[in-house]
Design a protein around this motif. Structure first.
Motif: not given
Length: 137
Positions: A65-68, A20-26, A114-123
């Protein structure tokens, strides 16, 4: 003979809320770059469905992601208002505002994503600087 290393114990993809975190950032990045509006609607649908029941990791990324995305919309409307106030879309100032918006605001929002997605991918959680919401632990 090659020795095999055991799999790491803590795989990021096994963290609760990882998908869900990865989906939100994507969806946030898709909203900014590929399908604005459509991806925002999908992100809002995810948020309405999961923002209360999701694990902490997913909840944090959904909030960011919603706030952004809302800030991205506000900044885009602000750029259009500046164009209108400076003489409309036929004025020479139009391109100055458009280029300034894309170089500063839009590029910064994409970097946050992009940073958020990288962080989501690293949990890991991530709070967007300046525009992000407070992360509740």
């Amino acid at each position: 003979m090659i020795a095999k290393h055991p799999d790491p114990i803590d795989k990021p993809e096994s963290a609760p809320g990882f998908g869900l975190a990865v989906a939100a950032e994507s969806l946030y990045l898709i909203n900014l770059m590929i399908a604005p509006g459509l991806a925002f609607a999908a992100l809002l649908a995810l948020w309405f469905k999961h923002h209360r029941t999701a694990p902490a990791l997913a909840r944090a990324h959904l909030a960011q992601t919603v706030a952004g995305s809302i800030w991205a919309g506000v900044l885009l409307v602000g750029a259009n208002l500046a164009i209108i106030l400076l003489g409309g879309y036929d004025a020479p100032y139009t391109w100055v505002v458009v280029i300034l918006y894309f170089v500063t605001c839009h590029a910064t929002l994409i970097c946050f994503g992009a940073i958020g997605l990288a962080r989501a991918l690293s949990a890991q959680t991530y709070r967007y600087p300046l525009i992000g919401r407070r992360i509740d632990d």
